[in-house]
Design a protein around this motif. Sequence first.
Motif, PDB file in Angstrom:
ATOM      1  N   ALA A  70     -16.594   8.841  -2.909  1.00  0.00           N
ATOM      2  CA  ALA A  70     -16.793   8.413  -1.262  1.00  0.00           C
ATOM      3  C   ALA A  70     -18.162   8.189  -1.359  1.00  0.00           C
ATOM      4  N   ALA A  71     -19.249   8.733  -2.169  1.00  0.00           N
ATOM      5  CA  ALA A  71     -20.539   8.344  -1.656  1.00  0.00           C
ATOM      6  C   ALA A  71     -20.971   7.062  -2.203  1.00  0.00           C
ATOM      7  N   VAL A  72     -19.989   6.328  -3.020  1.00  0.00           N
ATOM      8  CA  VAL A  72     -20.277   4.862  -3.256  1.00  0.00           C
ATOM      9  C   VAL A  72     -19.404   4.029  -2.625  1.00  0.00           C
ATOM     10  N   SER A  73     -18.665   4.534  -1.631  1.00  0.00           N
ATOM     11  CA  SER A  73     -17.679   3.734  -0.835  1.00  0.00           C
ATOM     12  C   SER A  73     -18.246   2.959   0.131  1.00  0.00           C
ATOM     13  N   GLY A  74     -19.768   3.218   0.553  1.00  0.00           N
ATOM     14  CA  GLY A  74     -20.076   2.480   1.779  1.00  0.00           C
ATOM     15  C   GLY A  74     -19.524   3.007   3.020  1.00  0.00           C
ATOM     16  N   ARG A  75     -18.570   3.943   3.122  1.00  0.00           N
ATOM     17  CA  ARG A  75     -18.139   4.506   4.486  1.00  0.00           C
ATOM     18  C   ARG A  75     -18.624   6.025   4.838  1.00  0.00           C
ATOM     19  N   SER A  76     -19.958   5.821   5.132  1.00  0.00           N
ATOM     20  CA  SER A  76     -20.269   7.232   5.385  1.00  0.00           C
ATOM     21  C   SER A  76     -20.014   7.734   6.780  1.00  0.00           C
ATOM     22  N   ASP A  77     -19.335   6.940   7.723  1.00  0.00           N
ATOM     23  CA  ASP A  77     -18.752   7.250   8.996  1.00  0.00           C
ATOM     24  C   ASP A  77     -17.308   7.676   8.948  1.00  0.00           C
ATOM     25  N   ALA A 125      -9.495   3.310  -2.146  1.00  0.00           N
ATOM     26  CA  ALA A 125      -9.704   1.746  -1.896  1.00  0.00           C
ATOM     27  C   ALA A 125      -8.371   1.318  -0.753  1.00  0.00           C
ATOM     28  N   HIS A 126      -7.328   2.049  -0.840  1.00  0.00           N
ATOM     29  CA  HIS A 126      -6.292   1.611   0.392  1.00  0.00           C
ATOM     30  C   HIS A 126      -6.878   2.002   1.631  1.00  0.00           C
ATOM     31  N   ALA A 127      -7.640   2.977   1.894  1.00  0.00           N
ATOM     32  CA  ALA A 127      -8.098   3.278   3.041  1.00  0.00           C
ATOM     33  C   ALA A 127      -9.628   2.256   3.604  1.00  0.00           C
ATOM     34  N   LEU A 128     -10.176   1.985   2.301  1.00  0.00           N
ATOM     35  CA  LEU A 128     -11.288   1.024   2.749  1.00  0.00           C
ATOM     36  C   LEU A 128     -10.745  -0.347   2.917  1.00  0.00           C
ATOM     37  N   ALA A 129      -9.745  -0.637   2.375  1.00  0.00           N
ATOM     38  CA  ALA A 129      -9.182  -2.030   2.627  1.00  0.00           C
ATOM     39  C   ALA A 129      -8.328  -2.293   3.860  1.00  0.00           C
ATOM     40  N   GLY A 174      10.667 -11.177   1.741  1.00  0.00           N
ATOM     41  CA  GLY A 174      10.016 -12.590   1.669  1.00  0.00           C
ATOM     42  C   GLY A 174       8.456 -12.383   1.784  1.00  0.00           C
ATOM     43  N   LEU A 175       8.121 -11.244   2.636  1.00  0.00           N
ATOM     44  CA  LEU A 175       6.684 -11.146   3.053  1.00  0.00           C
ATOM     45  C   LEU A 175       6.114  -9.796   2.800  1.00  0.00           C
ATOM     46  N   ILE A 176       6.906  -8.816   3.454  1.00  0.00           N
ATOM     47  CA  ILE A 176       6.135  -7.563   3.543  1.00  0.00           C
ATOM     48  C   ILE A 176       5.862  -6.601   2.236  1.00  0.00           C
ATOM     49  N   LEU A 177       6.979  -6.929   1.231  1.00  0.00           N
ATOM     50  CA  LEU A 177       6.981  -6.406  -0.063  1.00  0.00           C
ATOM     51  C   LEU A 177       6.102  -6.853  -0.953  1.00  0.00           C
ATOM     52  N   PRO A 178       6.061  -8.410  -0.748  1.00  0.00           N
ATOM     53  CA  PRO A 178       5.095  -9.218  -1.848  1.00  0.00           C
ATOM     54  C   PRO A 178       3.701  -8.487  -1.375  1.00  0.00           C
ATOM     55  N   TYR A 179       3.521  -8.528  -0.102  1.00  0.00           N
ATOM     56  CA  TYR A 179       2.192  -7.864   0.498  1.00  0.00           C
ATOM     57  C   TYR A 179       1.603  -6.579   0.038  1.00  0.00           C
ATOM     58  N   SER A 180       2.740  -5.740  -0.058  1.00  0.00           N
ATOM     59  CA  SER A 180       2.664  -4.247  -0.294  1.00  0.00           C
ATOM     60  C   SER A 180       2.236  -4.592  -1.997  1.00  0.00           C
ATOM     61  N   ARG A 181       2.619  -5.323  -2.817  1.00  0.00           N
ATOM     62  CA  ARG A 181       2.433  -5.401  -4.171  1.00  0.00           C
ATOM     63  C   ARG A 181       0.863  -6.108  -4.257  1.00  0.00           C
ATOM     64  N   THR A 182       0.549  -7.013  -3.358  1.00  0.00           N
ATOM     65  CA  THR A 182      -0.744  -7.307  -3.354  1.00  0.00           C
ATOM     66  C   THR A 182      -1.784  -6.199  -2.997  1.00  0.00           C
ATOM     67  N   PHE A 183      -1.267  -5.495  -2.294  1.00  0.00           N
ATOM     68  CA  PHE A 183      -2.027  -4.029  -1.652  1.00  0.00           C
ATOM     69  C   PHE A 183      -2.436  -3.342  -3.017  1.00  0.00           C
ATOM     70  N   GLU A 184      -1.219  -3.071  -3.862  1.00  0.00           N
ATOM     71  CA  GLU A 184      -1.417  -2.111  -5.046  1.00  0.00           C
ATOM     72  C   GLU A 184      -2.339  -2.696  -5.950  1.00  0.00           C
ATOM     73  N   HIS A 185      -2.319  -4.131  -6.325  1.00  0.00           N
ATOM     74  CA  HIS A 185      -3.177  -4.702  -7.201  1.00  0.00           C
ATOM     75  C   HIS A 185      -4.746  -4.533  -6.580  1.00  0.00           C
ATOM     76  N   GLU A 186      -4.785  -4.855  -5.529  1.00  0.00           N
ATOM     77  CA  GLU A 186      -6.213  -4.836  -4.777  1.00  0.00           C
ATOM     78  C   GLU A 186      -6.691  -3.443  -4.726  1.00  0.00           C
ATOM     79  N   ASP A 188      -6.102  -1.175  -6.948  1.00  0.00           N
ATOM     80  CA  ASP A 188      -6.343  -0.950  -8.469  1.00  0.00           C
ATOM     81  C   ASP A 188      -7.786  -1.714  -8.770  1.00  0.00           C
ATOM     82  N   GLN A 189      -7.969  -2.842  -8.129  1.00  0.00           N
ATOM     83  CA  GLN A 189      -9.324  -3.511  -8.574  1.00  0.00           C
ATOM     84  C   GLN A 189     -10.674  -2.760  -7.762  1.00  0.00           C
ATOM     85  N   ILE A 190     -10.252  -2.524  -6.633  1.00  0.00           N
ATOM     86  CA  ILE A 190     -11.382  -2.048  -5.829  1.00  0.00           C
ATOM     87  C   ILE A 190     -11.574  -0.627  -6.335  1.00  0.00           C
ATOM     88  N   GLY A 191     -10.365   0.296  -6.674  1.00  0.00           N
ATOM     89  CA  GLY A 191     -10.692   1.580  -7.080  1.00  0.00           C
ATOM     90  C   GLY A 191     -11.204   1.691  -8.440  1.00  0.00           C
TER      91      GLY A 191
END
Length: 250
Positions: A70-77, A125-129, A174-186, A188-191
């Motif tokens: 959390a200290a390196v997340s940039g969200r002290s708020d 990362a999920h919360a930050l994004a 067609g939309l929400i599930l693919p974006y959910s998978r995008t969220f997971e990859h994202e 992973d990367q941010i985490g």
Amino acid sequence: MKFIVTALLGLLLVGCTKTPLTNRSQFMMISPDQEMTLGATEAKKVVETSKISTDKKLQDRVKRIGAQIAAVSGRSDFAWEFTVIQDDTPNAFCLPGGKVFFYTGILKITENDDQIATVMGHEIAHALARHGAERMSMQNASNIGAQVLAVALNVPAQYQNLYAQAYGVTSQVGLILPYSRTFEHEADQIGLYLMWKAGYNPAQAVKFWENMARLSKSSQKPPAFLSTHPADEERIREIRAYIAQLPVTR
């Protein structure tokens, strides 16, 4: 027609944001204040309805690792809190505003602090994004879209509920599930970046997800295209690629 115009104007006036690190444009119909209020409300419900672990050593360990990331997340708020729930389900989640919950089931899979940091970084990362708010926004837009199209296509009133249900299935696949998978990859990367920035070893993320992959093989899973999570092999491959992209120095 008035309804259609109003709905379209509403969609045009939504907030436009970008995710941290990946810089992806997001579609938002939920304000940060609404999101924070929802997170605080849901966190209270989780605490009231869950069995909180009495293992002080385990609670302190998760809190220590969480505080470092959390200290390196940039969200002290954010009002960061880290809680372990006594539950054998291999799960963890972070609510808006920094309320992180770990189930003892997932801690049994983590072999060291680095692997706990893998999960912690991913959930934070999920919360930050703002993935939760983005998913809610897409669902709201999907519901509006179904109503707009039903009116625009002159669908008879007695069939509009059926049409909306069919449209919902289409938008889900067609939309929400693919974006959910995008969220997971994202996440992973941010985490991975967060755990690396906090001083943990990102290579342990590969080992953790390999452990999860072995666990998942013992249970039935839906096809990858109907899952909110990417296929295990795909996820591990992407994580290796993210690790290779990390800066040389912190």
